[in-house]
Write a protein that holds these residues in place. Structure first.
Motif, PDB file in Angstrom:
ATOM      1  N   ASN A  15      33.933  54.537   9.611  1.00  0.00           N
ATOM      2  CA  ASN A  15      35.015  54.732  10.266  1.00  0.00           C
ATOM      3  C   ASN A  15      34.597  55.518  11.601  1.00  0.00           C
ATOM      4  OD1 ASN A  15      36.803  53.752   8.504  1.00  0.00           O
ATOM      5  ND2 ASN A  15      36.758  55.378   7.160  1.00  0.00           N
ATOM      6  N   GLY A  16      33.442  55.865  11.700  1.00  0.00           N
ATOM      7  CA  GLY A  16      32.918  56.304  13.091  1.00  0.00           C
ATOM      8  C   GLY A  16      32.875  57.859  13.077  1.00  0.00           C
ATOM      9  N   PRO A  17      32.096  58.570  13.919  1.00  0.00           N
ATOM     10  CA  PRO A  17      31.966  59.969  14.002  1.00  0.00           C
ATOM     11  C   PRO A  17      33.111  60.752  14.156  1.00  0.00           C
ATOM     12  CG  PRO A  17      30.277  58.854  15.598  1.00  0.00           C
ATOM     13  CD  PRO A  17      31.317  57.816  14.964  1.00  0.00           C
ATOM     14  N   GLU A  18      34.250  60.374  14.886  1.00  0.00           N
ATOM     15  CA  GLU A  18      35.500  60.919  15.237  1.00  0.00           C
ATOM     16  C   GLU A  18      36.348  61.295  13.762  1.00  0.00           C
ATOM     17  OE1 GLU A  18      35.357  57.559  16.357  1.00  0.00           O
ATOM     18  OE2 GLU A  18      33.808  58.374  17.972  1.00  0.00           O
ATOM     19  N   VAL A  19      36.227  60.025  12.991  1.00  0.00           N
ATOM     20  CA  VAL A  19      36.975  60.463  11.734  1.00  0.00           C
ATOM     21  C   VAL A  19      36.106  60.968  10.553  1.00  0.00           C
ATOM     22  CG1 VAL A  19      38.030  58.956   9.638  1.00  0.00           C
ATOM     23  CG2 VAL A  19      38.465  58.106  12.417  1.00  0.00           C
ATOM     24  N   ASN A  20      34.851  60.765  10.714  1.00  0.00           N
ATOM     25  CA  ASN A  20      33.848  61.291   9.997  1.00  0.00           C
ATOM     26  C   ASN A  20      33.841  60.970   8.718  1.00  0.00           C
ATOM     27  OD1 ASN A  20      31.384  62.860   9.851  1.00  0.00           O
ATOM     28  ND2 ASN A  20      32.520  64.742   9.280  1.00  0.00           N
ATOM     29  N   PRO A  65      22.290  49.206  11.299  1.00  0.00           N
ATOM     30  CA  PRO A  65      23.014  48.442  12.314  1.00  0.00           C
ATOM     31  C   PRO A  65      24.450  48.142  12.355  1.00  0.00           C
ATOM     32  CG  PRO A  65      21.820  46.824  11.220  1.00  0.00           C
ATOM     33  CD  PRO A  65      21.484  48.152  10.562  1.00  0.00           C
ATOM     34  N   LEU A  66      25.162  48.342  11.249  1.00  0.00           N
ATOM     35  CA  LEU A  66      26.551  48.509  11.254  1.00  0.00           C
ATOM     36  C   LEU A  66      27.437  49.790  11.406  1.00  0.00           C
ATOM     37  CD1 LEU A  66      27.413  45.594   8.795  1.00  0.00           C
ATOM     38  CD2 LEU A  66      27.190  45.460  11.410  1.00  0.00           C
ATOM     39  N   ARG A  67      26.650  50.661  11.513  1.00  0.00           N
ATOM     40  CA  ARG A  67      26.981  52.012  11.862  1.00  0.00           C
ATOM     41  C   ARG A  67      27.553  51.925  13.355  1.00  0.00           C
ATOM     42  NH1 ARG A  67      25.551  57.551   9.519  1.00  0.00           N
ATOM     43  NH2 ARG A  67      25.650  57.016   7.519  1.00  0.00           N
ATOM     44  N   THR A  68      28.934  52.581  13.649  1.00  0.00           N
ATOM     45  CA  THR A  68      29.318  52.647  14.792  1.00  0.00           C
ATOM     46  C   THR A  68      28.728  53.437  15.742  1.00  0.00           C
ATOM     47  OG1 THR A  68      30.464  54.661  14.002  1.00  0.00           O
ATOM     48  CG2 THR A  68      31.515  52.599  13.859  1.00  0.00           C
TER      49      THR A  68
END
Length: 163
Positions: free
Chosen positions: A62-67, A146-149
């Motif tokens: 969900n990305g670093p913003e949502v963590n 590779p599928l990490r945001t």
């Protein structure tokens, strides 16, 4: 059996921590990570449910913003012809330089072996007690997931340009 009937049965069995989401076209049940194995064992073994097929395990960043990261399990009971989607949500980086961790269900459904290795390889989710958790699609010396945001692709891999 409908999603609501399954949810009622599971709520009676696992009195706390389960959350049903019916807002989406495909409803799902969110389960605390620490109850995942117990719940999955029940889903497979209970004669009223008999979820004998784990069709897919999907890892989502969900990305670093949502963590957070999610692991989604698509289950089917072949003889009863009912389906269930189960989700766990974990912190994206529980500890510095450690991958998020979810218990493996490979001992419950053999198909989880491949699916969990794929989620580990591409998204970077560690599956505790997995019998053989290693890369399955990428080379063993590949750096990152590779599928990490926030994945940063290397310029070269063994002298081959990647960009």
């Amino acid at each position: 059996m409908t999603f609501f009937e399954i949810t009622d049965l599971l709520t009676a069995q696992f009195d706390q921590g389960l959350t049903a989401n019916t807002q989406n076209p495909q409803p799902y049940l969110t389960v605390p990570t620490e109850r995942l194995v117990e719940l999955c064992q029940f889903l497979r073994d209970d004669e009223r449910l008999f979820f004998d097929l784990l069709a897919c395990v999907t890892g989502i960043d969900n990305g670093p913003e949502v963590n957070t990261m999610e692991v989604i399990y698509n289950l089917t009971s072949i003889p009863y012809e009912h389906n269930l989607t189960v989700k766990v949500v974990v912190p994206r980086n529980a500890e510095k330089n450690r991958l998020p961790s979810v218990p493996s269900v490979a001992h419950i459904w053999r198909t989880a072996d491949w699916h969990e290795r794929e989620a580990f390889d591409l998204v970077g989710i560690h599956f505790e007690n997995h019998p053989d958790l290693r890369r399955i699609l990428l080379p063993t010396d590949w750096v990152g997931h590779p599928l990490r945001t926030d994945y940063q692709e290397e310029e070269q891999y063994h002298g081959i340009k990647t960009k």
